[in-house]
Enzyme design. Sequence first.
Site, PDB file in Angstrom:
ATOM      1  N   ASP A  67     -38.618  44.554 -20.044  1.00 44.33           N
ATOM      2  CA  ASP A  67     -37.957  43.886 -19.000  1.00 44.33           C
ATOM      3  C   ASP A  67     -38.415  44.088 -17.814  1.00 44.33           C
ATOM      4  O   ASP A  67     -39.722  44.534 -17.808  1.00 44.33           O
ATOM      5  CB  ASP A  67     -36.557  44.593 -19.225  1.00 44.33           C
ATOM      6  CG  ASP A  67     -36.640  46.273 -19.197  1.00 44.33           C
ATOM      7  OD1 ASP A  67     -37.943  46.765 -19.015  1.00 44.33           O
ATOM      8  OD2 ASP A  67     -35.834  46.973 -19.669  1.00 44.33           O
ATOM      9  N   ASN A 136     -26.099  54.779 -21.333  1.00 48.39           N
ATOM     10  CA  ASN A 136     -24.976  54.232 -21.975  1.00 48.39           C
ATOM     11  C   ASN A 136     -25.245  53.344 -23.098  1.00 48.39           C
ATOM     12  O   ASN A 136     -24.686  52.647 -23.637  1.00 48.39           O
ATOM     13  CB  ASN A 136     -24.261  52.922 -20.849  1.00 48.39           C
ATOM     14  CG  ASN A 136     -25.382  52.066 -20.479  1.00 48.39           C
ATOM     15  OD1 ASN A 136     -26.498  52.099 -20.797  1.00 48.39           O
ATOM     16  ND2 ASN A 136     -25.146  51.181 -19.575  1.00 48.39           N
ATOM     17  N   HIS A 138     -28.059  51.597 -23.680  1.00 48.63           N
ATOM     18  CA  HIS A 138     -28.681  50.373 -23.548  1.00 48.63           C
ATOM     19  C   HIS A 138     -30.002  50.749 -23.927  1.00 48.63           C
ATOM     20  O   HIS A 138     -30.724  51.600 -23.860  1.00 48.63           O
ATOM     21  CB  HIS A 138     -28.616  49.769 -22.144  1.00 48.63           C
ATOM     22  CG  HIS A 138     -29.360  50.487 -21.243  1.00 48.63           C
ATOM     23  ND1 HIS A 138     -29.205  50.211 -19.778  1.00 48.63           N
ATOM     24  CD2 HIS A 138     -30.676  51.046 -21.087  1.00 48.63           C
ATOM     25  CE1 HIS A 138     -30.126  50.969 -19.025  1.00 48.63           C
ATOM     26  NE2 HIS A 138     -30.829  51.656 -19.740  1.00 48.63           N
ATOM     27  N   GLU A 143     -27.097  45.648 -22.010  1.00 50.05           N
ATOM     28  CA  GLU A 143     -25.992  46.597 -21.530  1.00 50.05           C
ATOM     29  C   GLU A 143     -24.796  46.335 -22.450  1.00 50.05           C
ATOM     30  O   GLU A 143     -24.713  45.485 -23.024  1.00 50.05           O
ATOM     31  CB  GLU A 143     -25.601  46.215 -20.109  1.00 50.05           C
ATOM     32  CG  GLU A 143     -26.730  46.432 -18.982  1.00 50.05           C
ATOM     33  CD  GLU A 143     -27.096  47.764 -18.553  1.00 50.05           C
ATOM     34  OE1 GLU A 143     -26.863  48.740 -19.520  1.00 50.05           O
ATOM     35  OE2 GLU A 143     -27.786  47.787 -17.516  1.00 50.05           O
TER      36      GLU A 143
HETATM   37  C1  F6R Z   1     -36.837  50.317 -19.346  1.00 46.83           C
HETATM   38  C2  F6R Z   1     -35.938  50.272 -20.224  1.00 46.83           C
HETATM   39  C3  F6R Z   1     -34.504  50.845 -20.330  1.00 46.83           C
HETATM   40  C4  F6R Z   1     -34.887  52.686 -20.210  1.00 46.83           C
HETATM   41  C5  F6R Z   1     -33.684  53.378 -20.090  1.00 46.83           C
HETATM   42  C6  F6R Z   1     -34.090  54.966 -20.042  1.00 46.83           C
HETATM   43  O1  F6R Z   1     -37.818  49.279 -19.826  1.00 46.83           O
HETATM   44  O2  F6R Z   1     -35.906  49.482 -21.075  1.00 46.83           O
HETATM   45  O3  F6R Z   1     -33.913  50.608 -21.318  1.00 46.83           O
HETATM   46  O4  F6R Z   1     -35.691  52.969 -21.295  1.00 46.83           O
HETATM   47  O5  F6R Z   1     -33.014  53.011 -18.925  1.00 46.83           O
HETATM   48  O6  F6R Z   1     -34.435  54.937 -18.809  1.00 46.83           O
HETATM   49  P1  F6R Z   1     -35.222  56.561 -18.640  1.00 46.83           P
HETATM   50  O7  F6R Z   1     -36.272  56.895 -19.439  1.00 46.83           O
HETATM   51  O8  F6R Z   1     -35.447  56.454 -17.114  1.00 46.83           O
HETATM   52  O9  F6R Z   1     -33.879  57.389 -18.834  1.00 46.83           O
END
Ligand code: F6R
Length: 241
Positions: A67, A136, A138, A143
Amino acid sequence: MNIIRAKDYDDMSRKAANIISAQMIMKPNCVLGLATGSTPIGVYGQLVSRYQEGDLDFSGITTVNLDEYRGISRDNEQSYYYFMHDNLFGKVNIDLTRTFLPDGMEPDSGKACQDYDRVIAETGGVDLQLLGLGHNGHIGFNEPGPVFKAQTHCVKLAESTIKANQRFFASADEVPKEAYTMGIKTIMLAKKILVVVSGADKAPILKKVICGEITPEVQASVLQLHSDVTVVADEAALSEL
Ligand code: F6R
């Protein structure tokens, strides 16, 4: 799902890096799907050390990231492009023309998404997809919602995601409200999936992802349907299982 228990964050990072290293050694021209966020930083640190020690070669590797924020340029320190350069690409012998992220500066979201799907298709498909897990549920920026979206799409970030990402910005107002993300079908088409999870704050969602109902309200629960998923999680994240 194959679940690997790690002692702590460092152990999780080492164990996940072992899996990625094995993939790179067995297939030096493989396609790696990569994630940003806090969790994989230690994994990237491990991969950089192994490269510096002469044990890993990135010269044949292609990468596609999950992303990118919409409306943020590559030289913005908060862009995922910048993150990847800072944590990995700038420190190893990867061919930068083989590293791909969605184009956050493409204002036409339909074009940005179609272009990225074409790029992913042209790589020939992802061999190993690394994923972090949002609080959540994702994955990428898919989302919670009524459906699983198949292809790359533009998302409005959930309030909880904006709050969680605020730590990287001066204020919540500066956190971009939209992002381009790979879709669930593309993630599920990866041959192997590696999920890294750390911390007690992720324990409730990790339990739902592994043992709960498969539902788009917990997007990562769809991983239960993939035939080759490895979760490397530390004891704190596994504390509810
Ligand atoms: C980032 C991504 C997100 C993160 C997720 C967890 O490229 O795809 O899905 O993996 O938000 O983020 P952290 O590791 O910061 O808790």
